[in-house]
Scaffold this active site. Structure first.
Site, mmCIF file in Angstrom:
data_model
loop_
_atom_site.group_PDB
_atom_site.id
_atom_site.type_symbol
_atom_site.label_atom_id
_atom_site.label_comp_id
_atom_site.label_asym_id
_atom_site.label_seq_id
_atom_site.Cartn_x
_atom_site.Cartn_y
_atom_site.Cartn_z
ATOM 1 N N ARG A 236 0.848 -1.193 0.000
ATOM 2 C CA ARG A 236 0.000 0.000 0.000
ATOM 3 C C ARG A 236 0.882 1.240 0.000
ATOM 4 O O ARG A 236 1.918 1.289 0.681
ATOM 5 C CB ARG A 236 -0.894 0.042 1.248
ATOM 6 C CG ARG A 236 -2.089 -0.883 1.206
ATOM 7 C CD ARG A 236 -3.137 -0.413 0.182
ATOM 8 N NE ARG A 236 -4.328 -1.241 0.179
ATOM 9 C CZ ARG A 236 -4.521 -2.311 -0.593
ATOM 10 N NH1 ARG A 236 -3.580 -2.685 -1.448
ATOM 11 N NH2 ARG A 236 -5.650 -2.994 -0.543
ATOM 12 N N GLU A 265 -3.503 7.376 -4.991
ATOM 13 C CA GLU A 265 -3.799 6.777 -6.303
ATOM 14 C C GLU A 265 -5.129 7.318 -6.822
ATOM 15 O O GLU A 265 -6.048 7.519 -6.022
ATOM 16 C CB GLU A 265 -3.922 5.247 -6.166
ATOM 17 C CG GLU A 265 -2.599 4.568 -5.899
ATOM 18 C CD GLU A 265 -2.751 3.085 -5.534
ATOM 19 O OE1 GLU A 265 -3.812 2.508 -5.826
ATOM 20 O OE2 GLU A 265 -1.822 2.529 -4.948
ATOM 21 N N HIS A 283 -1.370 -0.214 -9.777
ATOM 22 C CA HIS A 283 -2.020 -1.123 -8.816
ATOM 23 C C HIS A 283 -2.574 -2.380 -9.512
ATOM 24 O O HIS A 283 -3.780 -2.620 -9.522
ATOM 25 C CB HIS A 283 -3.133 -0.385 -8.055
ATOM 26 C CG HIS A 283 -3.426 -0.999 -6.720
ATOM 27 N ND1 HIS A 283 -3.766 -0.275 -5.611
ATOM 28 C CD2 HIS A 283 -3.431 -2.296 -6.315
ATOM 29 C CE1 HIS A 283 -3.965 -1.090 -4.588
ATOM 30 N NE2 HIS A 283 -3.762 -2.329 -4.992
HETATM 31 C C1 GLV Z 1 -5.198 -5.335 -3.495
HETATM 32 O O1 GLV Z 1 -4.434 -4.437 -3.484
HETATM 33 C C2 GLV Z 1 -5.815 -5.879 -2.325
HETATM 34 O O2 GLV Z 1 -5.567 -5.422 -1.193
HETATM 35 O O3 GLV Z 1 -6.614 -6.789 -2.488
#
Ligand code: GLV
Length: 317
Positions: A236, A265, A283
């Site tokens: 993250r 993001e 992502h």
């Molecule tokens: C993706 O980033 C998730 O946390 O599932």
């Protein structure tokens, strides 16, 4: 049948499953709902299937109708949801662990390869043409023999460690607790991030975003690394202080960065755009069809289990 708001469009197979299990409200245009729209649309619903793009903060949760008993997040991470606020309102929060570990670990490895082997610069040169081979053209960092530090040795971290080991990397890790030897697979445990970072030629960030891990890569901790280390993040954006990383990249303290996630993001800190050695993706961690279907199906099953049993094994609050 329980009525469920599904905030984002799912792959068809999963929407079909949702229709067989609940009375769902779908988002046919895949519009990004505002917080007030989520509140409004959840009227008369028993649960909400959210995505990581939904900011379910305290204010939003407090305004949800009392009929909402579960927020099932279509992600393994749940930093977008205020767990305490949900708990106080008697709302269970669930996530989708395990099913995305393989796909996310693949992207974790891609980040390491892309950043170490200068893939961004290579792609631009190949597309522009006119590049000239020479013995020292686009020299990168070899993975074989390099030390890989894994911050957060959960399922994704362990999978990255396994693949990286097969590439000849030497694995070190920091976790809240030391793993069993069976899970460690020969990796060396460090009980502090300072100790881990100081032996990391390459770092792979795989830990969840929490109050404790927020900005764990910062002005001070970036100095713990060997000069010329590579930092990658498949977890993250909140874990990295972008200004500190950008500064370290500009000073060449950090050689390259590989990021699948970043703060704010989809708006990337423009400081990264000026740095050629940054390898950035939008992502994509869990972005394979099989994985996205498995995640959505698990998010649906979590709601079903919760309403059938009053609990759910993937409850996180
Ligand atoms: C993706 O980033 C998730 O946390 O599932």
């Amino acid at each position: 049948m329980k009525k469920i708001l599904i905030t984002r469009k799912l792959i068809k197979e999963s929407e079909d499953k949702a229709s067989q299990t609940f009375d769902p409200i779908f988002n046919t245009n895949d519009e990004l709902y505002s917080q007030s729209k989520v509140i409004e649309m959840s009227k008369g619903c028993n649960g909400i299937l959210t995505s990581l793009t939904d900011k379910m903060d305290k204010e939003t949760i407090n305004k949800l109708p009392d009929t909402i008993k579960i927020i099932s997040n279509f992600a393994v991470g749940f930093g977008n949801i205020d767990l305490d606020a949900a708990k106080q309102k008697g709302i269970a929060v669930t996530n989708t662990p395990e099913v995305l570990s393989d796909a996310t670990a693949e992207i974790g490895i891609l980040l390491i390869l892309g950043a170490c082997r200068r893939a961004s610069e290579g792609i631009v040169s190949a597309q522009e043409g006119g590049w000239k081979w020479s013995a020292d053209y686009l020299i990168g960092k070899q993975l074989t023999g390099a030390r890989l530090g894994i911050l957060g040795m959960g399922r994704i971290g362990q999978k990255i460690a396994k693949i990286a080991k097969s590439l000849g990397m030497i694995i070190h890790y920091h976790n809240r607790s030391k793993l069993s030897e069976e899970k460690e697979l020969g990796a060396t445990y460090h009980d502090s991030i300072k100790s881990l970072f100081s032996v990391s030629d390459v770092l792979s960030i795989c830990c969840p975003a929490t109050k404790e891990t927020e900005n764990m890569i910062n002005k001070e901790t970036v100095e713990f690394f060997p000069k010329g280390a590579v930092i990658t993040n498949v977890a993250r954006g909140d874990i990295v202080d972008d200004e500190a990383l950008i500064d370290a990249l500009n000073r060449r303290k950090i050689y390259a960065a590989g990021l699948d996630v970043y703060k704010n993001e989809p708006n990337l800190n423009p400081g990264y755009n000026k740095i050629k050695s940054v390898f950035i993706l939008p992502h994509l961690g869990s972005a394979t069809k099989d994985t996205r279907i498995a995640m959505a199906n698990l998010a649906i099953d979590n709601i079903d289990e919760f309403f059938k049993t009053g609990n759910c094994k993937n409850k996180v609050n």
